[in-house]
Scaffold this motif. Structure first.
Motif, PDB file in Angstrom:
ATOM      1  N   SER A   1      56.104 -51.379  39.245  1.00 16.80           N
ATOM      2  CA  SER A   1      56.179 -50.719  37.938  1.00 16.80           C
ATOM      3  C   SER A   1      55.857 -49.229  38.035  1.00 16.80           C
ATOM      4  CB  SER A   1      55.261 -51.416  36.936  1.00 16.80           C
ATOM      5  OG  SER A   1      53.923 -51.294  37.339  1.00 16.80           O
ATOM      6  N   ALA A   2      55.111 -48.834  39.086  1.00 16.37           N
ATOM      7  CA  ALA A   2      54.808 -47.405  39.231  1.00 16.37           C
ATOM      8  C   ALA A   2      56.029 -46.602  39.656  1.00 16.37           C
ATOM      9  CB  ALA A   2      53.664 -47.202  40.227  1.00 16.37           C
ATOM     10  N   SER A   3      57.086 -47.276  40.051  1.00 14.59           N
ATOM     11  CA  SER A   3      58.328 -46.563  40.371  1.00 14.59           C
ATOM     12  C   SER A   3      59.171 -46.337  39.114  1.00 14.59           C
ATOM     13  CB  SER A   3      59.161 -47.384  41.366  1.00 14.59           C
ATOM     14  OG  SER A   3      58.372 -48.000  42.339  1.00 14.59           O
ATOM     15  N   GLU A   4      58.805 -46.978  38.010  1.00  8.78           N
ATOM     16  CA  GLU A   4      59.645 -46.969  36.802  1.00  8.78           C
ATOM     17  C   GLU A   4      59.352 -45.755  35.929  1.00  8.78           C
ATOM     18  OE1 GLU A   4      58.415 -50.701  35.182  1.00  8.78           O
ATOM     19  OE2 GLU A   4      59.433 -51.863  36.752  1.00  8.78           O
ATOM     20  N   TYR A   5      60.301 -45.444  35.058  1.00  9.15           N
ATOM     21  CA  TYR A   5      60.106 -44.357  34.100  1.00  9.15           C
ATOM     22  C   TYR A   5      60.407 -44.884  32.703  1.00  9.15           C
ATOM     23  CZ  TYR A   5      64.940 -44.408  35.615  1.00  9.15           C
ATOM     24  OH  TYR A   5      66.187 -44.825  35.977  1.00  9.15           O
ATOM     25  N   GLY A   6      60.173 -44.054  31.700  1.00  7.03           N
ATOM     26  CA  GLY A   6      60.271 -44.482  30.303  1.00  7.03           C
ATOM     27  C   GLY A   6      61.626 -45.100  29.970  1.00  7.03           C
ATOM     28  N   GLY A   7      61.604 -46.185  29.211  1.00 13.28           N
ATOM     29  CA  GLY A   7      62.839 -46.831  28.777  1.00 13.28           C
ATOM     30  C   GLY A   7      63.245 -48.017  29.628  1.00 13.28           C
ATOM     31  N   ILE A   8      62.825 -48.022  30.893  1.00 11.75           N
ATOM     32  CA  ILE A   8      63.189 -49.175  31.738  1.00 11.75           C
ATOM     33  C   ILE A   8      61.947 -49.868  32.297  1.00 11.75           C
ATOM     34  CG2 ILE A   8      65.465 -48.296  32.412  1.00 11.75           C
ATOM     35  CD1 ILE A   8      64.022 -47.735  35.226  1.00 11.75           C
ATOM     36  N   THR A   9      60.814 -49.717  31.591  1.00 11.99           N
ATOM     37  CA  THR A   9      59.613 -50.367  32.121  1.00 11.99           C
ATOM     38  C   THR A   9      59.840 -51.873  32.192  1.00 11.99           C
ATOM     39  OG1 THR A   9      58.562 -50.620  29.958  1.00 11.99           O
ATOM     40  CG2 THR A   9      58.132 -48.564  31.153  1.00 11.99           C
ATOM     41  N   GLY A  10      59.307 -52.474  33.248  1.00  7.55           N
ATOM     42  CA  GLY A  10      59.458 -53.913  33.451  1.00  7.55           C
ATOM     43  C   GLY A  10      60.665 -54.278  34.297  1.00  7.55           C
ATOM     44  N   VAL A  11      61.487 -53.292  34.671  1.00  7.69           N
ATOM     45  CA  VAL A  11      62.725 -53.608  35.382  1.00  7.69           C
ATOM     46  C   VAL A  11      62.446 -54.189  36.773  1.00  7.69           C
ATOM     47  CG1 VAL A  11      63.119 -51.286  36.356  1.00  7.69           C
ATOM     48  CG2 VAL A  11      65.070 -52.776  35.867  1.00  7.69           C
ATOM     49  N   SER A  12      61.394 -53.738  37.439  1.00  6.04           N
ATOM     50  CA  SER A  12      61.081 -54.278  38.776  1.00  6.04           C
ATOM     51  C   SER A  12      60.791 -55.772  38.682  1.00  6.04           C
ATOM     52  CB  SER A  12      59.861 -53.572  39.378  1.00  6.04           C
ATOM     53  OG  SER A  12      60.059 -52.192  39.418  1.00  6.04           O
TER      54      SER A  12
ATOM     55  N   ASP B   1      61.289 -52.161  25.600  1.00  4.06           N
ATOM     56  CA  ASP B   1      62.112 -51.858  26.789  1.00  4.06           C
ATOM     57  C   ASP B   1      62.803 -53.125  27.289  1.00  4.06           C
ATOM     58  OD1 ASP B   1      61.365 -49.252  26.615  1.00  4.06           O
ATOM     59  OD2 ASP B   1      59.990 -49.264  28.322  1.00  4.06           O
ATOM     60  N   LEU B   2      62.114 -54.258  27.212  1.00  3.88           N
ATOM     61  CA  LEU B   2      62.753 -55.523  27.607  1.00  3.88           C
ATOM     62  C   LEU B   2      63.899 -55.838  26.647  1.00  3.88           C
ATOM     63  CD1 LEU B   2      59.622 -57.744  28.460  1.00  3.88           C
ATOM     64  CD2 LEU B   2      61.137 -56.563  30.061  1.00  3.88           C
ATOM     65  N   ASP B   3      63.657 -55.610  25.342  1.00  7.63           N
ATOM     66  CA  ASP B   3      64.717 -55.875  24.358  1.00  7.63           C
ATOM     67  C   ASP B   3      65.987 -55.076  24.665  1.00  7.63           C
ATOM     68  OD1 ASP B   3      63.277 -57.668  22.819  1.00  7.63           O
ATOM     69  OD2 ASP B   3      62.452 -56.132  21.487  1.00  7.63           O
ATOM     70  N   ASN B   4      65.793 -53.876  25.179  1.00  7.36           N
ATOM     71  CA  ASN B   4      66.945 -52.989  25.398  1.00  7.36           C
ATOM     72  C   ASN B   4      67.457 -52.981  26.828  1.00  7.36           C
ATOM     73  OD1 ASN B   4      67.237 -51.957  22.730  1.00  7.36           O
ATOM     74  ND2 ASN B   4      65.296 -50.894  23.038  1.00  7.36           N
ATOM     75  N   MET B   5      66.907 -53.861  27.665  1.00  3.33           N
ATOM     76  CA  MET B   5      67.301 -53.841  29.076  1.00  3.33           C
ATOM     77  C   MET B   5      68.723 -54.383  29.258  1.00  3.33           C
ATOM     78  SD  MET B   5      64.890 -54.972  32.187  1.00  3.33           S
ATOM     79  CE  MET B   5      63.688 -53.730  31.716  1.00  3.33           C
ATOM     80  N   LYS B   6      69.459 -53.749  30.181  1.00  2.00           N
ATOM     81  CA  LYS B   6      70.837 -54.174  30.460  1.00  2.00           C
ATOM     82  C   LYS B   6      70.953 -54.572  31.926  1.00  2.00           C
ATOM     83  CE  LYS B   6      72.593 -53.110  26.386  1.00  2.00           C
ATOM     84  NZ  LYS B   6      71.339 -53.440  25.693  1.00  2.00           N
ATOM     85  N   VAL B   7      71.930 -55.404  32.207  1.00  2.00           N
ATOM     86  CA  VAL B   7      72.097 -55.850  33.586  1.00  2.00           C
ATOM     87  C   VAL B   7      72.408 -54.662  34.506  1.00  2.00           C
ATOM     88  CG1 VAL B   7      74.571 -56.426  33.454  1.00  2.00           C
ATOM     89  CG2 VAL B   7      73.080 -57.688  35.030  1.00  2.00           C
ATOM     90  N   THR B   8      73.014 -53.622  33.946  1.00  3.92           N
ATOM     91  CA  THR B   8      73.303 -52.436  34.763  1.00  3.92           C
ATOM     92  C   THR B   8      72.005 -51.751  35.223  1.00  3.92           C
ATOM     93  OG1 THR B   8      73.591 -51.252  32.686  1.00  3.92           O
ATOM     94  CG2 THR B   8      75.596 -51.892  33.845  1.00  3.92           C
ATOM     95  N   ASP B   9      70.956 -51.809  34.383  1.00  2.00           N
ATOM     96  CA  ASP B   9      69.660 -51.246  34.806  1.00  2.00           C
ATOM     97  C   ASP B   9      69.182 -51.949  36.076  1.00  2.00           C
ATOM     98  OD1 ASP B   9      69.494 -49.561  32.536  1.00  2.00           O
ATOM     99  OD2 ASP B   9      68.664 -51.215  31.332  1.00  2.00           O
ATOM    100  N   LEU B  10      69.403 -53.254  36.120  1.00  2.41           N
ATOM    101  CA  LEU B  10      68.954 -54.020  37.290  1.00  2.41           C
ATOM    102  C   LEU B  10      69.818 -53.734  38.511  1.00  2.41           C
ATOM    103  CD1 LEU B  10      67.891 -55.812  34.755  1.00  2.41           C
ATOM    104  CD2 LEU B  10      67.328 -57.370  36.600  1.00  2.41           C
ATOM    105  N   ARG B  11      71.124 -53.588  38.267  1.00  2.00           N
ATOM    106  CA  ARG B  11      72.012 -53.298  39.397  1.00  2.00           C
ATOM    107  C   ARG B  11      71.634 -51.957  40.022  1.00  2.00           C
ATOM    108  NH1 ARG B  11      77.134 -55.405  36.036  1.00  2.00           N
ATOM    109  NH2 ARG B  11      76.812 -57.632  36.437  1.00  2.00           N
ATOM    110  N   ASP B  12      71.373 -50.966  39.174  1.00  2.00           N
ATOM    111  CA  ASP B  12      70.952 -49.658  39.687  1.00  2.00           C
ATOM    112  C   ASP B  12      69.647 -49.777  40.475  1.00  2.00           C
ATOM    113  OD1 ASP B  12      73.117 -48.631  38.414  1.00  2.00           O
ATOM    114  OD2 ASP B  12      71.996 -47.760  36.723  1.00  2.00           O
ATOM    115  N   TRP B  13      68.739 -50.536  39.908  1.00  2.00           N
ATOM    116  CA  TRP B  13      67.414 -50.670  40.517  1.00  2.00           C
ATOM    117  C   TRP B  13      67.522 -51.356  41.885  1.00  2.00           C
ATOM    118  CZ3 TRP B  13      63.995 -47.600  38.802  1.00  2.00           C
ATOM    119  CH2 TRP B  13      62.641 -47.779  39.062  1.00  2.00           C
ATOM    120  N   TYR B  14      68.332 -52.391  41.920  1.00  2.00           N
ATOM    121  CA  TYR B  14      68.555 -53.137  43.177  1.00  2.00           C
ATOM    122  C   TYR B  14      69.171 -52.211  44.233  1.00  2.00           C
ATOM    123  CZ  TYR B  14      70.272 -56.965  46.188  1.00  2.00           C
ATOM    124  OH  TYR B  14      70.529 -57.811  47.238  1.00  2.00           O
TER     125      TYR B  14
END
Lengths: 443, 448
Positions: free
Chosen positions: B57-68, B186-199
């Protein structure tokens, strides 16, 4: 899906080969009874310079009678003083040599445990203190008063957790008048009634050598283990065997909702299950692994979590005790979805009771349990747990040796029969704790 | 008695040397940058394999918290070779226990198994390092599971809500500001593309460490790692901006009102970790300090606040020596029924003042050192625990060797060192206090 089945089939073939060629090195258990009547189980495991000891008594919460929480409170007070030493002294004596003392209580049994380095000097100090607090606790009045207040606070804490409330209510409804109905840590009403006299009396009656089990694992030879066992044994009175815990009556269908201002509703459902040593135990164990015990491959997790995203955790299990323990299923979900989640569980249960598992599911679960066997006994702590279990419930000393064979012998028909015999949705107790309104964020 | 206490440390240290000598650690870095670390432990025919990614989570920035953490969940949702469900079925068939965890500094995946099954673990874990499906319909369902997890862990848990607000108040720029599970919106607004980018950004062999502990031969593990992981391509890993926490000057306080029965408080002081500290001695002294305050029933908070003054029903202290970023030295507690949070807070400050004004006793210091050495032995009873320590040290780039130096470094700390860090770091200007005020509701736990 076809691909999945293929893959499992090939894995089964591989599995049969690997099982027949694998011989696991099992811990060699030394067992004897001390002159004063403690049954001892010992495993010498010299690789690490440490020792684990667990002394188990027939003194679980089922012995609390009308004073629910008595056993747990008594055990919590053991290390608050002995002889001239007060709680500070006792804690220092253990911790100065890096030793750890703990106590735990379940429905049937209580255990006092010591973990210490095996170096003689440190171990002897720790053992002396262990024996002293277990056999001659001084139960100072001030510590009693304080621990009682702390217990009342921890009971308030339980009241703010829907997960705890649901578990307590489930046992209460399931077991009615039976001693298993009472919570181990008691209730505010019962805790207020407990006196120091009750604590002392409980200690005197129940911490005795009769029916107690001593498990010793670690860097100690059999001779050393005998010395340890004799020292512990001599410090305790022989006492007398307790009466058997009453038989359990079967449950009656009950549904209860407790209103609680949480976003999620917590669900616990189930009925009376089986006792330790029940001939159907392994059939039920394997069957439940398929139903709700086997994590992501279990039916409940697939239907409730993976397919529908309804719950982070969903599980089921049989928890056998000296008398029939519960079968229970649990989950938690956003309150507006709770009806749907319960419906899904009921369907999964009804289908499983009616039709049983498939041959593939049975094979996969058996593989999982049998191949995973070495993980059950890969640490001193695990072995200690098994020794206590085997000793307390009079399971055969070959329990671990026979474990995989018992799993292997379970057939599809065995599972079906056992589930039909044991489970009946018409006797289910269902408790829901949560809000009947929609969560605020959706309002 | 005195004599025994004095002799403890020397004996314990020589003890430890014996135990660690048979458990050597071997390491090798593959050409694609994957670091492989093996610790042989032949007590039982089992092993654990863990893959640690340097992202959390320390790698994350505003809007995509929880993506890891959501990505961690999605790692179990299939690849082209092993479609959804197969990963778990294959691991189930070999009797493995498997799971994953996400923290501020890392995301890690593990399997624990009969050692003969090591190959299967490598095959599956290496496959999902590069080939994850990240299918949208699976994502939509799994996101709901994660939201249920957040409701379970945080929304319905007043102490956890307090901790979340505490961090959000104490940390401004530091990403430790955000909860690991992410903010609900942020979870409500999370998109699968956020995860693809993160991966794409983080899941590459040069950003990972493979740790194996168990009944294995290190050379064989290296060969197997080469076979399954060696061919995975590496990608450049983007360097994160530093986002260092600005110096705090002045106490911060936050009140959380939540439906609860018991008041609760957290107090934190900004401190460096072993990774960020200039003089490592200070970090080890802070570690001892937490042992003096909260290392068992003979420690000061239990002894003084719970048993002697009876002001606390419970009280704790803690320090995370191995975090990647500077963090906080923490206190928390619940007052007794007759006491207020204010009284508990004052009692904690009195304990701090004592530590700043007086030297801790030789006996206390020796006790903490003895416990340190003993716990080094005890933790070897678990291959999982050993692998966890190696993995976390590697991931924050302190190196697994830190583990072997730990006991020695702890032994060197003096009472003066402990007083010095108490004086330097436990100061009001870098303090944050969070208070939970229970809100009663009529229906609370009563009506049925």
């Amino acid at each position: 899906m076809i691909k999945t089945t293929m893959l499992i089939r090939s894995a089964i073939l591989f599995f049969v080969l690997s099982i027949s060629s694998t011989v696991y090195a099992l811990p060699e258990i030394n067992a004897w009874t001390t002159d004063n009547g403690i049954k001892v189980l010992h495993v010498n495991s010299p690789e690490l310079p440490m020792v684990d000891i667990a002394l188990t008594f027939d003194a679980g919460s089922a012995r609390d009678n009308e004073l629910a929480g008595l056993s747990a409170m008594m055990h919590g007070l053991l290390d608050k003083g002995t002889g001239k030493l007060d709680a500070d002294d006792v804690a220092s004596r253990f911790e100065d040599v890096g030793a750890q003392f703990s106590a735990s209580v379940d429905l049937d049994r209580s255990s006092v445990m010591l973990r210490s380095l095996s170096n003689e000097e440190f171990f002897n100090d720790a053992l002396t203190m262990f024996i002293s607090v277990v056999s001659k606790p001084s139960f100072p009045e001030r510590d009693f008063d304080r621990e009682k207040k702390r217990l009342l606070i921890s009971l308030e804490d339980i009241d703010q957790r829907p997960s705890d409330i649901v578990g307590r209510k489930f046992f209460e409804l399931l077991y009615q008048q039976h001693p298993y109905a009472q919570p181990r840590s008691g209730t505010k009403q019962s805790a207020n009634k407990i006196t120091l006299k009750d604590i002392k009396k409980f200690h005197k009656s129940y911490l005795v050598t009769t029916n107690s089990i001593l498990a010793i694992v670690g860097d100690v030879s059999e001779q050393q283990a005998q010395d340890i066992a004799n020292k512990i044994s001599e410090s305790l009175p022989k006492g007398k065997a307790q009466e058997k815990i009453a038989l359990v009556k079967s449950s009656l269908e009950t549904k209860q909702h407790i209103d609680f201002p949480s976003q999620q509703s917590h669900v616990r459902m189930g009925q009376i299950g089986v006792e330790r040593g029940n001939p159907d135990y392994f059939n039920l164990y394997v069957g439940n692994h398929i139903l709700g015990g086997g994590g992501f491959t279990s039916r409940l997790v697939k239907e409730v979590r993976s397919k529908r995203g309804l719950s982070y955790s969903v599980y089921s299990y049989f928890l056998p005790y000296e008398q029939a323990g519960p079968f229970m299923l649990g989950l938690q979900t956003r309150s507006d979805q709770v009806t749907e989640a319960i419906q899904v569980c009921n369907q999964v249960l009804a289908d499983f009771i009616e039709n049983g598992p498939t041959q593939e599911e049975l094979a996969l679960s058996k593989q999982n349990i049998m191949n995973g066997f070495p993980l059950r006994i890969d640490s001193n702590r695990d072995i200690l747990g098994y020794l206590s279990l085997i000793g307390y419930y009079n399971l055969p000393l070959t329990y671990l040796d026979d474990f995989n064979k018992n799993i292997e012998n379970v057939s599809l028909e065995d599972v079906k029969k056992a589930f039909r015999k044991q489970l009946d949705l018409d006797t289910f107790v269902t408790v829901v704790v949560g809000s009947e309104q929609k969560p605020e964020e959706d309002a | 008695m005195k004599k025994i206490i004095l002799s403890i440390n020397t004996i314990l240290v020589s003890f430890l040397l014996v135990t660690s000598s048979w458990a050597a650690v071997h390491e090798k870095t593959l050409e694609n940058g994957l670091k492989v670390i093996v610790k042989e432990d032949h007590r039982a025919p089992v092993a654990t394999a863990q893959v640690w990614y340097k992202v959390g989570s320390a790698s994350e920035y505003g809007g995509i918290t929880g993506v890891s953490h959501v990505l961690e969940h999605m790692m179990f949702k299939g690849t082209p070779k092993y479609p959804v469900g197969e990963f778990s079925e294959i691991l189930a068939s070999i009797g493995a226990r498997d799971n994953a965890f996400t923290s501020r500094d890392f995301t890690a995946y593990y399997q624990l198994f009969d050692v003969s099954k090591l190959k299967t673990s490598f095959e599956l874990e290496s496959d999902r390092m590069a080939q994850l499906n990240l299918d949208e319909s699976e994502f939509i369902k799994e996101l709901e599971v994660v939201k249920e997890e957040r409701r379970l862990r945080t929304e319905d848990n007043p102490n956890a809500l307090t901790y979340e607000q505490f961090n959000a108040t104490a940390y401004n720029s530091s990403p430790y500001h955000n909860p690991v599970i992410g903010w609900m919106n942020d979870l409500d607004n999370m998109k699968v593309t956020d995860l693809r980018d993160w991966y794409q950004q983080w899941y590459t062999p040069n950003n990972a460490t493979l740790v194996v502990v168990g009944d294995v031969n290190s050379e064989q593990v290296f060969a197997l790692a080469e076979k399954y992981y060696g061919a995975l391509p590496s990608r450049d890993v983007k360097q994160l901006k530093a986002r260092l926490e600005p110096k705090q000057v002045g106490e911060r306080r936050v009140e959380i009102k939540a439906v609860a029965k018991l008041p609760y408080m957290i107090i934190g002081y900004k401190v460096p970790s072993l990774k960020t500290v200039e003089d490592t001695r200070e970090a080890y002294a802070l570690s001892i300090l937490s042992g003096i305050l909260d290392g068992g029933r003979s420690s000061r908070l239990s002894k003084n606040l719970v048993r002697e003054q009876e002001v606390a029903a419970s009280a704790g202290a803690g320090y995370d020596l191995y975090s990647a970023r500077s963090n906080m030295f923490l206190f928390d507690g619940t007052p007794n029924a007759e006491n207020t949070l204010e009284e508990l807070e004052q009692a904690i400050y009195q304990e701090i003042e004592k530590l700043q004004n007086e030297l801790v006793s030789e006996r206390e210091l020796k006790r903490v050192k003895a416990q340190t050495v003993a716990s080094e032995v005890y933790q070897q009873d678990s291959v999982q625990r050993q692998a966890y320590i190696i993995g976390s040290l590697e991931t924050v780039e302190l190196g697994w060797q830190t583990m072997n130096e730990y006991a020695d470094n702890i032994q060197k700390i003096t009472a003066e060192d402990v007083r010095a860090v108490a004086k330097k770091y436990l100061v009001n200007d870098t303090k944050t206090v969070a208070i939970l005020t229970p809100l009663e509701r009529k229906s609370f736990g009563a009506k049925q």
